[in-house]
Design a protein around this motif. Structure first.
Motif, PDB file in Angstrom:
ATOM      1  N   LYS A  69       0.829  -1.205   0.000  1.00 52.40           N
ATOM      2  CA  LYS A  69       0.000   0.000   0.000  1.00 52.40           C
ATOM      3  C   LYS A  69       0.866   1.258   0.000  1.00 52.40           C
ATOM      4  N   GLU A  79       4.749   7.602   4.158  1.00 53.32           N
ATOM      5  CA  GLU A  79       3.678   6.614   4.256  1.00 53.32           C
ATOM      6  C   GLU A  79       3.959   5.614   5.375  1.00 53.32           C
ATOM      7  N   ILE A 128       1.421   4.992   8.765  1.00 52.99           N
ATOM      8  CA  ILE A 128       0.758   3.753   9.191  1.00 52.99           C
ATOM      9  C   ILE A 128       1.260   3.292  10.556  1.00 52.99           C
ATOM     10  N   ASN A 148      -0.488   6.528  12.860  1.00 55.63           N
ATOM     11  CA  ASN A 148      -1.875   6.956  12.688  1.00 55.63           C
ATOM     12  C   ASN A 148      -2.777   5.732  12.560  1.00 55.63           C
ATOM     13  N   SER A 159      -5.880   5.471  12.014  1.00 55.40           N
ATOM     14  CA  SER A 159      -6.850   5.550  10.918  1.00 55.40           C
ATOM     15  C   SER A 159      -6.248   5.140   9.585  1.00 55.40           C
ATOM     16  N   ALA A 160      -4.925   5.108   9.494  1.00 50.49           N
ATOM     17  CA  ALA A 160      -4.266   4.675   8.254  1.00 50.49           C
ATOM     18  C   ALA A 160      -4.223   3.155   8.134  1.00 50.49           C
ATOM     19  N   ARG A 161      -4.567   2.454   9.218  1.00 49.91           N
ATOM     20  CA  ARG A 161      -4.604   0.982   9.204  1.00 49.91           C
ATOM     21  C   ARG A 161      -5.995   0.568   8.752  1.00 49.91           C
ATOM     22  N   THR A 162      -6.136   0.404   7.459  1.00 47.71           N
ATOM     23  CA  THR A 162      -7.464   0.331   6.852  1.00 47.71           C
ATOM     24  C   THR A 162      -8.077  -1.064   6.807  1.00 47.71           C
ATOM     25  N   SER A 163      -7.491  -2.014   7.484  1.00 41.80           N
ATOM     26  CA  SER A 163      -8.090  -3.357   7.540  1.00 41.80           C
ATOM     27  C   SER A 163      -7.878  -3.929   8.938  1.00 41.80           C
ATOM     28  N   GLN A 210      -4.666  -3.415  11.629  1.00 42.98           N
ATOM     29  CA  GLN A 210      -4.896  -2.956  13.000  1.00 42.98           C
ATOM     30  C   GLN A 210      -4.293  -3.942  13.995  1.00 42.98           C
TER      31      GLN A 210
END
Length: 244
Positions: A54, A216, A220, A223, A225-229, A233
């Motif tokens: 990503k 980037e 991650i 932040n 909220s940048a861990r999108t799955s 997380q």
């Protein structure tokens, strides 16, 4: 009779509410257990590689857009250090537009090359061992960026150099550069400058790419909220717990 009906309806709605609430609580508890439990080896590997895919993809895509380099002050390619006096002198005699043409063309060449970076990063990610993954996940905030610098710089240079060389000619960068140097070298008593333009832009393009990847990576790591799955997380939550 009416009050009995109201009571029955009230009990029914209360039961439905409690049922929904208990289901929601159970689901939340289950999710929390999944997130808070230590990830398996395969989850750590998959999660980190997902994050790296990503991050490198976003960075390469962003820089390959028109003005991806030119309008990004962190990575914008300017005159080579040895040619700073060239630019200063030419701007002082009213040839600023010529200097601007050079700068724009250098950045356009870098933008052309950036789109070729993703397959190189993907290959490096696929070849990672679990030991590599662990070192990156539990390492410094730029551990992934440093790994890519070590493993992909040569490949990026080999890939970028011919693209940038071709692009420099396509966008007339070599012509603009030649014009600038010709005008400058006509000025009495100036020291002539000889720069390998392709090598210079190639190195600056790669440096800019790593700088964006570092952004980037930091995002991650710091932040949530940048861990999108859920997997990201879980894996990066585990990494945080290990560093406390």
């Amino acid at each position: 009779m009416l009050s009995f009906k109201r009571l029955s309806i009230g009990i029914l709605f209360t039961g439905v509410f409690l049922f929904q609430a208990s289901c929601t609580t159970a689901q939340i508890t289950d999710i929390l257990k999944q997130v808070n439990s230590n990830p398996s080896t395969s989850e750590i590997t998959s999660g980190l590689k997902e994050a790296l895919e990503k991050g490198t993809g976003i960075s390469a895509d962003r820089l390959s857009l028109q003005d991806g380099y030119l309008k990004n002050l962190d990575v914008k390619i300017l005159f080579p250090e040895e040619a700073k006096q060239v630019e200063k002198t030419l701007r002082s005699i009213g040839l600023g537009s010529m200097c601007d043409q050079v700068i724009t063309s250098l950045n356009r060449a870098a933008e052309d090359a950036a789109q070729e970076a993703k397959p190189i990063f993907t290959s490096a990610i696929k070849q990672m061992s679990f030991q590599d993954v662990q070192k990156i996940l539990l390492g410094d905030k730029n551990a992934a960026t440093m790994y890519f610098k070590t493993t992909t710089t040569d490949s990026l240079s080999a890939k970028f150099s011919p693209i940038i060389d071709s692009s420099l000619k396509k966008v007339d960068a070599t012509k603009y550069w030649s014009d600038v140097m010709t005008r400058y070298n006509k000025i009495p008593l100036v020291k002539k400058v000889d720069t390998d333009l392709t090598a210079y832009v190639t190195q600056k393009a790669i440096n800019g790419l790593f700088l964006e990847i570092a952004k980037e990576e930091l995002k991650i790591r710091e932040n949530i909220s940048a861990r999108t799955s859920p997997l990201l997380q879980k894996v990066f939550g585990y990494a945080e717990s290990q560093k406390k």
